[in-house]
Design a protein around this motif. Structure first.
Motif, PDB file in Angstrom:
ATOM      1  N   VAL A  69       0.867  -1.182   0.000  1.00 36.79           N
ATOM      2  CA  VAL A  69       0.000   0.000   0.000  1.00 36.79           C
ATOM      3  C   VAL A  69       0.900   1.226   0.000  1.00 36.79           C
ATOM      4  N   VAL A  70       0.663   2.108  -0.952  1.00 31.66           N
ATOM      5  CA  VAL A  70       1.514   3.293  -1.109  1.00 31.66           C
ATOM      6  C   VAL A  70       0.670   4.560  -1.002  1.00 31.66           C
ATOM      7  N   THR A  71       1.324   5.639  -0.569  1.00 27.30           N
ATOM      8  CA  THR A  71       0.686   6.955  -0.551  1.00 27.30           C
ATOM      9  C   THR A  71       1.250   7.731  -1.722  1.00 27.30           C
ATOM     10  N   VAL A  89       5.921   4.185   0.981  1.00 25.89           N
ATOM     11  CA  VAL A  89       5.542   2.772   0.924  1.00 25.89           C
ATOM     12  C   VAL A  89       5.172   2.409   2.353  1.00 25.89           C
ATOM     13  N   GLY A  90       3.887   2.047   2.583  1.00 23.11           N
ATOM     14  CA  GLY A  90       3.422   1.884   3.964  1.00 23.11           C
ATOM     15  C   GLY A  90       3.561   3.230   4.655  1.00 23.11           C
ATOM     16  N   SER A  91       4.297   3.267   5.764  1.00 21.23           N
ATOM     17  CA  SER A  91       4.500   4.552   6.449  1.00 21.23           C
ATOM     18  C   SER A  91       5.928   5.073   6.258  1.00 21.23           C
ATOM     19  N   THR A  92       6.703   4.439   5.342  1.00 17.98           N
ATOM     20  CA  THR A  92       8.104   4.841   5.126  1.00 17.98           C
ATOM     21  C   THR A  92       8.216   5.824   3.961  1.00 17.98           C
ATOM     22  N   PRO A  93       8.730   7.034   4.214  1.00 16.77           N
ATOM     23  CA  PRO A  93       8.890   7.985   3.106  1.00 16.77           C
ATOM     24  C   PRO A  93       9.994   7.526   2.151  1.00 16.77           C
ATOM     25  N   LEU A  94       9.802   7.735   0.866  1.00 16.16           N
ATOM     26  CA  LEU A  94      10.813   7.365  -0.132  1.00 16.16           C
ATOM     27  C   LEU A  94      11.789   8.517  -0.320  1.00 16.16           C
ATOM     28  N   LYS A  95      13.062   8.160  -0.544  1.00 19.64           N
ATOM     29  CA  LYS A  95      14.086   9.188  -0.763  1.00 19.64           C
ATOM     30  C   LYS A  95      13.873   9.879  -2.100  1.00 19.64           C
ATOM     31  N   SER A  96      13.438   9.116  -3.088  1.00 19.22           N
ATOM     32  CA  SER A  96      13.115   9.729  -4.382  1.00 19.22           C
ATOM     33  C   SER A  96      11.760   9.193  -4.814  1.00 19.22           C
ATOM     34  N   THR A  97      11.022   9.989  -5.569  1.00 21.61           N
ATOM     35  CA  THR A  97       9.667   9.567  -5.920  1.00 21.61           C
ATOM     36  C   THR A  97       9.687   8.623  -7.116  1.00 21.61           C
TER      37      THR A  97
END
Length: 194
Positions: A69-71, A89-97
């Motif tokens: 599940v992604v935001t 991804v889940g509650s982990t922010p991605l370093k790059s989109t």
């Protein structure tokens, strides 16, 4: 045990005859491939073949996976799909989109032929979606919002105010009371981003 240079996701590492596939790898057509981006680790085993594994570097990028599940944030829409940027991804922010696409037929689980993209999303909306396929060479992930828990979680009205969901398909501006159509998510507490 030796750590070798960083390997990208999906790289062919060696023949399956030379080694045994360890964690972070998979075997296909007689070769071992990396299933995640990270450092290649080769460990000698007394019983015979060495074991190759790929260990995720603590700094390496978390990648959206099928079923995750992604935001994401909607960038543009047309009559066939919405283009989004994946932010979490889940509650982990991605370093790059990463780029993603939500096709018209993947917006809702029912009455797919009656779905209209512009009545589901608008540019700037924050959406919860599920990864359904890893897409193509442009790292364009295919996403779905067909479950009740998925869809728009944050949307702003034309007045710039955060809208309030009033049904599964509508949101309302608390200032102007204008209603807009959306594919509204029934948000589960663990996915709420503060």
């Amino acid at each position: 045990r030796q750590l070798l240079r960083t390997r990208p996701l999906g790289e062919r590492l060696c023949s399956a005859e030379e080694a045994t596939a360890g964690s972070g790898t998979y075997t296909r057509h007689g070769f071992i491939f990396s299933s995640l981006a990270g450092c290649l680790e080769k460990r000698g085993e007394e019983s015979g073949l060495p074991v190759v594994s790929v260990v995720r570097d603590a700094e390496s990028q978390l990648l959206p996976d099928v079923g995750a599940v992604v935001t994401c944030k909607v960038c543009s829409i047309n009559s066939r799909f919405a283009k989004v940027h994946i932010l979490y991804v889940g509650s982990t922010p991605l370093k790059s989109t990463f780029r993603g696409t939500i096709r018209r037929e993947d917006i809702r689980a029912t009455e797919k032929d009656k779905v209209e993209v512009y009545k589901s999303f608008r540019p700037g909306d924050i959406v919860l979606a599920k990864v359904i396929s890893l897409g193509d060479a442009q790292s364009n992930y295919l996403l779905s919002t067909a479950e009740n828990e998925l869809g728009v979680v944050v949307a702003r009205s034309e007045a710039g105010v955060q809208m309030v969901p009033i049904s599964w398909c509508e949101m309302q501006c608390p200032r102007t009371h204008t209603k807009d159509f959306r594919k509204v998510a029934r948000v589960q507490p663990q996915f709420l981003q503060t």
